[in-house]
Design a protein around this motif. Structure first.
Motif, PDB file in Angstrom:
ATOM      1  N   LEU A 462       0.834  -1.204   0.000  1.00  0.00           N
ATOM      2  CA  LEU A 462       0.000   0.000   0.000  1.00  0.00           C
ATOM      3  C   LEU A 462       0.867   1.251   0.000  1.00  0.00           C
ATOM      4  CD1 LEU A 462      -3.028  -0.663   2.397  1.00  0.00           C
ATOM      5  CD2 LEU A 462      -3.123   0.054   0.015  1.00  0.00           C
ATOM      6  N   GLN A 463       1.919   1.245   0.825  1.00  0.00           N
ATOM      7  CA  GLN A 463       2.823   2.389   0.866  1.00  0.00           C
ATOM      8  C   GLN A 463       3.519   2.587  -0.475  1.00  0.00           C
ATOM      9  OE1 GLN A 463       5.501   2.388   4.227  1.00  0.00           O
ATOM     10  NE2 GLN A 463       3.927   1.631   5.618  1.00  0.00           N
ATOM     11  N   ALA A 464       3.800   1.471  -1.173  1.00  0.00           N
ATOM     12  CA  ALA A 464       4.489   1.563  -2.459  1.00  0.00           C
ATOM     13  C   ALA A 464       3.630   2.221  -3.528  1.00  0.00           C
ATOM     14  CB  ALA A 464       4.912   0.168  -2.922  1.00  0.00           C
ATOM     15  N   THR A 465       2.303   2.311  -3.300  1.00  0.00           N
ATOM     16  CA  THR A 465       1.414   2.906  -4.307  1.00  0.00           C
ATOM     17  C   THR A 465       1.260   4.413  -4.132  1.00  0.00           C
ATOM     18  OG1 THR A 465      -0.586   2.576  -2.955  1.00  0.00           O
ATOM     19  CG2 THR A 465       0.113   0.746  -4.379  1.00  0.00           C
ATOM     20  N   ARG A 466       1.836   4.984  -3.106  1.00  0.00           N
ATOM     21  CA  ARG A 466       1.653   6.413  -2.858  1.00  0.00           C
ATOM     22  C   ARG A 466       2.522   7.253  -3.781  1.00  0.00           C
ATOM     23  NH1 ARG A 466       1.648   6.073   3.725  1.00  0.00           N
ATOM     24  NH2 ARG A 466      -0.360   4.987   3.907  1.00  0.00           N
ATOM     25  N   GLU A 467       2.156   8.530  -3.891  1.00  0.00           N
ATOM     26  CA  GLU A 467       2.915   9.421  -4.766  1.00  0.00           C
ATOM     27  C   GLU A 467       4.343   9.591  -4.267  1.00  0.00           C
ATOM     28  OE1 GLU A 467       1.066  13.118  -5.484  1.00  0.00           O
ATOM     29  OE2 GLU A 467      -0.809  12.260  -6.243  1.00  0.00           O
ATOM     30  N   ASN A 468       4.504   9.692  -2.958  1.00  0.00           N
ATOM     31  CA  ASN A 468       5.838   9.831  -2.376  1.00  0.00           C
ATOM     32  C   ASN A 468       6.081   8.668  -1.423  1.00  0.00           C
ATOM     33  OD1 ASN A 468       6.507  12.455  -3.544  1.00  0.00           O
ATOM     34  ND2 ASN A 468       4.868  13.234  -2.222  1.00  0.00           N
ATOM     35  N   PRO A 469       6.383   7.507  -1.977  1.00  0.00           N
ATOM     36  CA  PRO A 469       6.570   6.318  -1.129  1.00  0.00           C
ATOM     37  C   PRO A 469       7.833   6.426  -0.305  1.00  0.00           C
ATOM     38  CG  PRO A 469       7.213   5.836  -3.384  1.00  0.00           C
ATOM     39  CD  PRO A 469       6.601   7.208  -3.397  1.00  0.00           C
ATOM     40  N   PRO A 470       7.939   5.666   0.789  1.00  0.00           N
ATOM     41  CA  PRO A 470       9.145   5.686   1.616  1.00  0.00           C
ATOM     42  C   PRO A 470      10.371   5.254   0.808  1.00  0.00           C
ATOM     43  CG  PRO A 470       7.345   4.537   2.730  1.00  0.00           C
ATOM     44  CD  PRO A 470       6.906   4.756   1.318  1.00  0.00           C
ATOM     45  N   ALA A 471      11.531   5.808   1.183  1.00  0.00           N
ATOM     46  CA  ALA A 471      12.777   5.456   0.502  1.00  0.00           C
ATOM     47  C   ALA A 471      13.103   3.991   0.742  1.00  0.00           C
ATOM     48  CB  ALA A 471      13.912   6.339   1.013  1.00  0.00           C
ATOM     49  N   LEU A 472      13.645   3.329  -0.297  1.00  0.00           N
ATOM     50  CA  LEU A 472      14.029   1.926  -0.216  1.00  0.00           C
ATOM     51  C   LEU A 472      15.499   1.781  -0.575  1.00  0.00           C
ATOM     52  CD1 LEU A 472      11.135  -0.085  -1.911  1.00  0.00           C
ATOM     53  CD2 LEU A 472      11.890  -0.311   0.443  1.00  0.00           C
ATOM     54  N   ALA A 473      16.168   0.845   0.075  1.00  0.00           N
ATOM     55  CA  ALA A 473      17.553   0.517  -0.236  1.00  0.00           C
ATOM     56  C   ALA A 473      17.662  -0.985  -0.389  1.00  0.00           C
ATOM     57  CB  ALA A 473      18.485   1.025   0.872  1.00  0.00           C
ATOM     58  N   GLY A 474      18.766  -1.452  -0.948  1.00  0.00           N
ATOM     59  CA  GLY A 474      18.944  -2.877  -1.169  1.00  0.00           C
ATOM     60  C   GLY A 474      18.658  -3.248  -2.608  1.00  0.00           C
ATOM     61  N   PRO A 485       4.429   1.123 -10.884  1.00  0.00           N
ATOM     62  CA  PRO A 485       3.190   1.447 -11.606  1.00  0.00           C
ATOM     63  C   PRO A 485       2.213   0.269 -11.654  1.00  0.00           C
ATOM     64  CG  PRO A 485       5.107   2.257 -12.809  1.00  0.00           C
ATOM     65  CD  PRO A 485       5.631   1.395 -11.706  1.00  0.00           C
ATOM     66  N   GLU A 486       2.743  -0.949 -11.798  1.00  0.00           N
ATOM     67  CA  GLU A 486       1.865  -2.117 -11.823  1.00  0.00           C
ATOM     68  C   GLU A 486       1.202  -2.330 -10.468  1.00  0.00           C
ATOM     69  OE1 GLU A 486       2.355  -6.948 -12.319  1.00  0.00           O
ATOM     70  OE2 GLU A 486       3.632  -5.621 -13.512  1.00  0.00           O
ATOM     71  N   ILE A 487       1.964  -2.092  -9.400  1.00  0.00           N
ATOM     72  CA  ILE A 487       1.394  -2.218  -8.056  1.00  0.00           C
ATOM     73  C   ILE A 487       0.317  -1.163  -7.849  1.00  0.00           C
ATOM     74  CG2 ILE A 487       1.898  -2.177  -5.589  1.00  0.00           C
ATOM     75  CD1 ILE A 487       4.768  -3.025  -6.309  1.00  0.00           C
ATOM     76  N   ALA A 488       0.592   0.062  -8.332  1.00  0.00           N
ATOM     77  CA  ALA A 488      -0.389   1.140  -8.191  1.00  0.00           C
ATOM     78  C   ALA A 488      -1.655   0.826  -8.973  1.00  0.00           C
ATOM     79  CB  ALA A 488       0.226   2.456  -8.660  1.00  0.00           C
TER      80      ALA A 488
END
Length: 626
Positions: A462-474, A485-488
């Motif tokens: 759900l967080q990954a679908t937001r306009e400004n999702p949390p930063a990810l590393a790895g 976009p597919e998740i959204a």
């Protein structure tokens, strides 16, 4: 119909019915309705089911028993659809649109069958309590079962003895009891400068004022007894994962080992290093009749006298209600660990004490949180985007007792994620003590654990679908970014519950599961053959669905293509950077860095993670530096 914009019954087609079931499950999972909690645990036979719920064999009965929360609430709400179908002729005669399909056409789609499925889904939506809510409640509960509980047990015992030994008119006895209660001074807890609460009442002139003060004092004392009971139940649920109905069924007694209540058995661990405390009771869920069960509720090193909080909670409940059990209305109540009474103040007459119910304990927990835990400073949301406003606005009265089981499942996973395989089998282990002891016969705890994993997985996407999702590393962060976009698109334009339902269905349909740990998230289910932990252990296979915990460690995960880190793990990587960078700089300062290559590599790895997450680097103190 109002919420979804339907104007007449003719619009309630099969799609509308499907949406209704989704909304009903979400409502059951989040509503503050004490009638829902534990409403399936009273089934004893098929005679207890509505006619629609009876069937040849035990399938429907067992389904109703194991449905979790909300079976009966779902059942009676679904009856409305049955009434609409039956009243078609009358509606048509009145010129009104009628239901366009038959909602309960066969056994598989009976009201009982659908109610069971809705209740199971609602159970999966019961969320663990956020840390910001659970931690202060648990702290307050553990505090209450300490010295405050000793005070309440002592004053209740003294009050009962005083009442038995005094004679005189009712007015004289009332005045004496009021004066007695006013003289009791409560304990001052370690680190505090004043008693944990003021006296129960103040001495006042005689007459009606004195009688009112005495009544007020005894009512206050009764409330304190209730508060101690509520705190003990919270400790048991939060630290042992028991259902509220199973706590209701516990029996009292003090003929146990070395003064331990008889419902607790102390066993030596297989290693011989620990004493294991096993709470003995009855398992009701998933059984046609109650069966003996046991739960590991704590451990201590052999030779010590420490009592784990859940053990202390049982001990408190045994003593707290000891004088009440002598007044029990029946034999069952006289044996019960927790009892209740409708009498004002403390019960005094025989036959006025009865067994406690799920709803008694649910209401008690809500009262305890409201009166003893300050949630007024909670923000609307925490960094994990969990809703805290509802707990703040309701002052904790929105809490459901079943949330403690989900919270316990999440806690076990966090405290030692290597125990996930054991949890997935039987959910009987908690850290070292639980791996060495046998926790009990509660197979349905697995559902709570799976539910917590699924809901955290849904949260992530759900967080990954937001306009400004949390930063990810790895390394897996690149894949998440590529398919964002597919998740959204799964969510589309949906919001709130509709968005969550869409993502959950997508997660379930594709069997997507994230394995959570303090240092990051494992997505190995997306590409099992790329999991580094299995590669290192020589167990690589496309059939792998969970990490190899024997081989997994932070450095291996960080270089794995199935691994990602977000802000939830920033503190871990900051601590790792501080420890390894400090050790490396100390070696440099001493002029000898031999053997510190791995330390330096771990520091650089942690630094890379912090940069990717946009975190500031912590200042590192070096012992002995100039």
């Amino acid at each position: 119909m109002i919420q979804r914009g339907y104007g007449h019954f003719g619009q309630l087609d099969e799609d509308a019915f499907r949406i209704f079931l989704q909304d009903l499950a979400a409502d059951l999972a989040g509503q503050d309705d004490p009638g829902v909690e534990g409403d399936n645990e009273a089934f004893e036979s098929d005679a207890d089911l509505p006619e629609d719920g009876r069937a040849d064999g035990d399938l429907e009965i067992e389904a109703a028993r194991t449905a979790g929360i909300g079976y009966w609430t779902a059942y009676y709400r679904l009856l409305v659809w049955s009434y609409l179908w039956r009243q078609r002729p009358a509606l048509a005669e009145a010129g009104l649109p009628i239901l366009p399909f038959q909602p309960f056409a066969d056994r598989d789609s009976s009201i009982a069958a659908i109610s069971k499925r809705v209740a199971v889904r609602a159970l999966g939506w019961v969320r663990p309590l956020p840390d910001e809510v659970a931690a202060p409640i648990m702290e307050a509960a553990v505090r209450m079962i300490g010295s405050p509980a000793n005070d309440i047990i002592a004053i209740q015992r003294a009050y009962n003895e005083f009442r038995r030994s005094n004679s005189g008119t009712n007015a004289e006895q009332t005045q004496k009891r009021r004066a007695f209660l006013a003289t009791f001074r409560f304990s001052t807890l370690p680190g505090e400068s004043a008693p944990w609460r003021p006296p129960l009442s103040t001495v006042a002139p005689g007459g009606t004022v004195a009688r009112a003060e005495a009544l007020k004092a005894t009512l206050e004392l009764r409330e304190l007894v209730n508060n101690v009971c509520d705190a003990a139940v919270i400790v048991l649920q939060s630290a042992a994962g028991q259902r509220i109905g199973e706590i209701c069924g516990l029996e009292a007694g003090t003929d146990g080992q070395a003064g331990i209540p008889s419902c607790i058995e102390v066993r030596r661990s297989h290693s011989g290093l620990l004493d294991l405390f096993l709470l003995k009771g009855k398992l009701y869920k998933t059984r046609s009749a109650p069966v003996d069960a046991e739960w590991l509720i704590g451990s201590r090193p052999v030779g010590t006298d420490f009592l784990p909080p859940p053990v202390r909670a049982v001990e408190v409940l045994v003593e707290l209600f000891r004088p009440w059990r002598d007044l029990a209305a029946d034999e069952r109540a006289s044996r019960s660990l927790i009892v209740t009474s409708r009498a004002n103040g403390l019960p005094w007459k025989p036959g006025t004490v009865n067994t406690v119910t799920n709803l008694n304990l649910l209401d008690g927990q809500k009262r305890f949180v409201e009166r003893h835990v300050d949630l007024s400073r909670l923000p609307d949301r925490n960094p994990r985007e969990e809703d805290l406003a509802r707990y703040r606005r309701s002052r904790g009265r929105c809490i459901r007792t079943h949330q403690w089981r989900a919270t316990f499942a999440l806690y076990v996973n966090r405290i030692d994620n290597r125990l996930v395989p054991a949890l997935a089998q039987q959910f009987h282990h908690l850290s070292l003590a639980m791996t060495e002891g046998y926790v009990g016969s509660d197979p349905t705890l697995l559902g709570d654990f799976d539910s917590s994993l699924m809901q955290r997985t849904v949260d992530f996407f759900l967080q990954a679908t937001r306009e400004n999702p949390p930063a990810l590393a790895g390394r897996f962060a690149e894949i998440i970014e590529r398919y964002r976009p597919e998740i959204a698109a799964v969510v589309g334009g949906r919001t709130g519950t509709d968005a969550r339902v869409a993502v959950e269905e997508w997660v379930v349909e594709h069997d997507l599961r994230i394995w959570f740990a303090a240092h990051g998230k494992c997505f190995m289910g997306f590409n099992p053959k790329e999991a580094r932990c299995h590669e290192v252990a020589g167990t690589t296979s496309w059939r792998n669905q969970k990490p190899n915990y024997a081989a997994r460690e932070t450095s291996i995960c960080a270089g794995c293509s199935c691994f990602a880190v977000d802000g939830e793990h920033g503190d871990y990587w900051e601590t790792r950077y501080r420890a390894n960078q400090g050790a490396w700089l100390a070696a440099v300062n001493q002029g000898d860095t031999r053997g510190y290559r791995a330390v330096r590599a771990r520091a650089e790895q942690a630094a890379a993670m912090l940069r990717a997450l946009g975190r500031e680097f912590p200042h590192v103190e070096v012992a002995g530096a100039a």
